[in-house]
Design an enzyme around this catalytic site. Structure first.
Site, PDB file in Angstrom:
ATOM      1  N   ARG A   1       0.858  -1.186   0.000  1.00  8.53           N
ATOM      2  CA  ARG A   1       0.000   0.000   0.000  1.00  8.53           C
ATOM      3  C   ARG A   1       0.899   1.243   0.000  1.00  8.53           C
ATOM      4  O   ARG A   1       1.693   1.438   0.918  1.00  8.53           O
ATOM      5  CB  ARG A   1      -0.906  -0.011   1.242  1.00  8.53           C
ATOM      6  CG  ARG A   1      -1.689   1.247   1.409  1.00  8.53           C
ATOM      7  CD  ARG A   1      -2.619   1.209   2.623  1.00  8.53           C
ATOM      8  NE  ARG A   1      -3.225   2.517   2.738  1.00  8.53           N
ATOM      9  CZ  ARG A   1      -3.114   3.316   3.798  1.00  8.53           C
ATOM     10  NH1 ARG A   1      -2.468   2.926   4.880  1.00  8.53           N
ATOM     11  NH2 ARG A   1      -3.657   4.508   3.799  1.00  8.53           N
TER      12      ARG A   1
ATOM     13  N   GLU B   1      -3.294  -0.279   8.274  1.00  9.62           N
ATOM     14  CA  GLU B   1      -2.081   0.048   9.040  1.00  9.62           C
ATOM     15  C   GLU B   1      -2.207  -0.561  10.421  1.00  9.62           C
ATOM     16  O   GLU B   1      -3.297  -0.561  11.014  1.00  9.62           O
ATOM     17  CB  GLU B   1      -1.903   1.564   9.239  1.00  9.62           C
ATOM     18  CG  GLU B   1      -1.441   2.324   8.041  1.00  9.62           C
ATOM     19  CD  GLU B   1      -1.263   3.811   8.320  1.00  9.62           C
ATOM     20  OE1 GLU B   1      -1.035   4.203   9.494  1.00  9.62           O
ATOM     21  OE2 GLU B   1      -1.368   4.585   7.361  1.00  9.62           O
TER      22      GLU B   1
ATOM     23  N   TYR C   1      -3.935   1.400  16.120  1.00 10.67           N
ATOM     24  CA  TYR C   1      -2.712   1.387  16.920  1.00 10.67           C
ATOM     25  C   TYR C   1      -2.974   1.220  18.412  1.00 10.67           C
ATOM     26  O   TYR C   1      -2.180   0.632  19.112  1.00 10.67           O
ATOM     27  CB  TYR C   1      -1.928   2.689  16.703  1.00 10.67           C
ATOM     28  CG  TYR C   1      -1.349   2.794  15.308  1.00 10.67           C
ATOM     29  CD1 TYR C   1      -0.098   2.261  15.022  1.00 10.67           C
ATOM     30  CD2 TYR C   1      -2.071   3.386  14.275  1.00 10.67           C
ATOM     31  CE1 TYR C   1       0.437   2.321  13.737  1.00 10.67           C
ATOM     32  CE2 TYR C   1      -1.551   3.449  12.982  1.00 10.67           C
ATOM     33  CZ  TYR C   1      -0.305   2.916  12.725  1.00 10.67           C
ATOM     34  OH  TYR C   1       0.212   2.957  11.463  1.00 10.67           O
TER      35      TYR C   1
ATOM     36  N   ASN D   1      -7.008   1.808  10.287  1.00 12.68           N
ATOM     37  CA  ASN D   1      -5.644   1.937  10.812  1.00 12.68           C
ATOM     38  C   ASN D   1      -5.758   1.884  12.323  1.00 12.68           C
ATOM     39  O   ASN D   1      -6.316   2.798  12.944  1.00 12.68           O
ATOM     40  CB  ASN D   1      -5.021   3.279  10.401  1.00 12.68           C
ATOM     41  CG  ASN D   1      -4.736   3.338   8.911  1.00 12.68           C
ATOM     42  OD1 ASN D   1      -4.905   2.345   8.199  1.00 12.68           O
ATOM     43  ND2 ASN D   1      -4.291   4.482   8.443  1.00 12.68           N
TER      44      ASN D   1
ATOM     45  N   GLU E   1      -6.988   8.508   6.622  1.00  8.43           N
ATOM     46  CA  GLU E   1      -7.220   9.148   7.917  1.00  8.43           C
ATOM     47  C   GLU E   1      -7.694  10.595   7.811  1.00  8.43           C
ATOM     48  O   GLU E   1      -6.988  11.521   8.233  1.00  8.43           O
ATOM     49  CB  GLU E   1      -5.948   9.068   8.768  1.00  8.43           C
ATOM     50  CG  GLU E   1      -5.470   7.651   9.017  1.00  8.43           C
ATOM     51  CD  GLU E   1      -4.220   7.590   9.900  1.00  8.43           C
ATOM     52  OE1 GLU E   1      -3.629   8.634  10.189  1.00  8.43           O
ATOM     53  OE2 GLU E   1      -3.843   6.481  10.290  1.00  8.43           O
TER      54      GLU E   1
ATOM     55  N   HIS F   1      -2.570  11.033   1.093  1.00  8.67           N
ATOM     56  CA  HIS F   1      -2.025  10.778   2.432  1.00  8.67           C
ATOM     57  C   HIS F   1      -1.335  12.081   2.875  1.00  8.67           C
ATOM     58  O   HIS F   1      -0.144  12.103   3.140  1.00  8.67           O
ATOM     59  CB  HIS F   1      -1.072   9.577   2.397  1.00  8.67           C
ATOM     60  CG  HIS F   1      -0.791   8.949   3.729  1.00  8.67           C
ATOM     61  ND1 HIS F   1      -0.959   7.614   3.986  1.00  8.67           N
ATOM     62  CD2 HIS F   1      -0.328   9.476   4.890  1.00  8.67           C
ATOM     63  CE1 HIS F   1      -0.614   7.337   5.236  1.00  8.67           C
ATOM     64  NE2 HIS F   1      -0.218   8.463   5.800  1.00  8.67           N
TER      65      HIS F   1
HETATM   66  O1  IFM Z   1       2.967   7.366  10.187  1.00  6.94           O
HETATM   67  C1  IFM Z   1       1.600   7.414  10.399  1.00  6.94           C
HETATM   68  C2  IFM Z   1       0.839   7.288   9.091  1.00  6.94           C
HETATM   69  O2  IFM Z   1       1.222   8.267   8.183  1.00  6.94           O
HETATM   70  C3  IFM Z   1      -0.628   7.416   9.318  1.00  6.94           C
HETATM   71  N1  IFM Z   1      -1.072   6.516  10.368  1.00  6.94           N
HETATM   72  C4  IFM Z   1      -0.333   6.476  11.587  1.00  6.94           C
HETATM   73  C5  IFM Z   1       1.144   6.302  11.313  1.00  6.94           C
HETATM   74  C6  IFM Z   1       1.922   6.258  12.630  1.00  6.94           C
HETATM   75  O3  IFM Z   1       1.749   7.428  13.328  1.00  6.94           O
END
Ligand code: IFM
Length: 443
Positions: free
Chosen positions: A77, A349, A294, A292, A166, A121
């Site tokens: 990606r 992500e 985290y 995405n 995002e 992005h």
């Molecule tokens: O690096 C970023 C990415 O550009 C977008 N999502 C989160 C990642 C980590 O912060």
């Protein structure tokens, strides 16, 4: 035989973004982006870093694709830098800029790697910011024209497309909090920016259908598991308000045709009206949602806090981003998104940002913490698929260490180590481990 086997055809890959890895931002006729301007503004980025060189992927993409192949990646990606293709955002296109993505796609396909392209992005052409940026509703048409140009150029070979990466981040952090480009601090501007992005998304989807009829298109959202700090009704309501803002601001209009009511309650007239024409533009069927993931956010009810939800910091394990490692949140979100919206999902992500990584005496980088992070999250993804969630793929963030926005080069997310002095690439322990996961289609 893996213990946790994923469905046949599950797509394993990694993700990157143009400004974070390419370098040479002004090469071959490209225009500057808002991130180029922002990073060159003193005081914006940790240590004054810029992405003028970063991983030099613009010039080393062949070497990088060869490495992806060695790592066994099935998908990659990447994002397209709009100002390479339209230096002024619209008008004359720049064939030399487009040619880079043309070569990259051919290289990927020759290596047997499925390309997944993100149109935006965050590197908006600076010329468009000079015309008001995302709060200016005209940008929707310019984005759709740019998207059409890309579908036309690459749609014969690229079948998986993402309109925006995002939108919460580039609108809220860029126009609301001002910690990302373009550095504006105006919540009204952020909400208008979001509305333009939604219209731009819908217009691009419409053009996609006729130009790439055999392709699939979706949007990628930054999501956190929004969980109540206690079992009380008040805290549950707080978590729901928080979720409306962080997770649902963009997907609700796209799938259901309007903003979540909690956003209207919080922002009142600052939030643009969803008129019939806009609703029709925005609410076009998409093929998948990219998530995405985290971390989670734990909140308690507090009427004096933003959204009436006060975040809690709990003891636990955190990455160097100060993000709590909470794999169960991924399971929770996959289940919730699939139950609520009924669309196929991709994890576009997921990864761990760490500090101080460097090769040991033997040259190896033993990023055990990242490996464990990835493993625990992939386990949760598996749990969701085994309970019927239509999850189509997993893209680890990131293929290679890169420019982490306002943190500059201080945090590393790569499965591959990048020595920014020599540009040498060294796969870390996590890359070797991930190769095995891909080969086995599971853990
Ligand atoms: O690096 C970023 C990415 O550009 C977008 N999502 C989160 C990642 C980590 O912060």
């Amino acid at each position: 035989m893996p213990v946790l086997e994923f469905p046949d055809g599950f797509l394993w890959g990694t993700a990157t973004a143009s400004y974070q890895i390419e370098g040479s931002p002004l090469a071959d006729g490209a225009g500057p982006s808002i991130w180029h301007t922002f990073a060159h503004t003193p005081g914006t980025i940790h240590d004054g870093d810029t992405a003028d060189v970063t991983c030099d992927h613009y010039r080393r993409y062949r070497e990088d694709v060869a490495l992806m192949r060695e790592l066994g990646l099935q998908a990659y990606r990447f994002s397209v830098a709009w100002p390479r293709v339209f230096p002024a955002g619209y008008g004359d296109s720049n064939s030399a800029g487009l040619a880079f993505y043309d070569r990259l796609v051919d290289e990927l396909l020759a290596a047997g790697i499925t390309p997944m392209a993100t149109l935006y992005h965050w590197d908006l052409p600076q010329a468009l910011e000079d015309e008001g940026g995302w709060p200016n509703s005209d940008l929707a048409c310019h984005f759709a024209d740019y998207a059409e140009h890309m579908f036309d150029a690459l749609g014969d070979r690229v079948k998986l497309w993402i309109t925006f990466n995002e939108p919460w981040v580039f609108t809220y952090l860029g126009y609301g909090l001002g910690v990302h480009a373009p550095g504006t601090t105006d919540m009204g501007a952020a909400l208008k920016a979001g509305h333009t992005a939604l219209r731009a998304h819908g217009m691009a989807v419409e053009r996609f259908r006729s130009l790439v009829p055999d392709g699939e298109i979706g949007i990628t959202l930054s999501v956190q598991a929004q969980l109540p700090a206690s079992d009380t009704d008040e805290d549950r309501q707080a978590a729901m308000r928080s979720s409306a803002f962080y997770n649902e601001w963009f997907i609700e209009p796209i799938v259901c045709g309007d903003y979540p009511p909690a956003l209207r309650d919080q922002f009142g007239e600052l939030l643009p009206e969803m008129g019939e024409a806009d609703r029709a533009t925005i609410q076009r069927p998409i093929d998948f949602i990219g998530l995405n993931y985290y971390t989670r956010l734990l909140v308690e009810n507090d009427e004096n806090a933003f959204l009436g939800a006060r975040p809690w910091r709990v003891p636990g394990h955190y990455t160097a981003m100060d993000w709590e490692i909470y794999p169960a949140g991924l399971y929770h979100l996959l289940k919730t998104f699939y139950a609520t919206y009924g669309l196929p999902l991709y994890i576009t992500e997921n990864g761990a940002g760490l500090e101080g990584e460097k090769p040991g005496a033997d040259g190896a980088i033993d990023d055990v913490q990242r490996l464990r992070y990835l493993q625990s999250h992939i386990e949760m993804a598996h749990r969701a698929t085994s309970e019927g969630v239509d999850l189509r793929g997993y893209m680890a963030w990131s293929f290679i260490d890169n420019f982490e926005w306002s943190f500059g080069f201080a945090k590393r997310f790569g499965l591959v180590y990048c020595d920014y002095e020599t540009q040498a690439r060294t796969p870390k322990l996590s890359a070797a481990w991930y190769r095995r996961v891909i080969k086995d289609n599971g853990i």
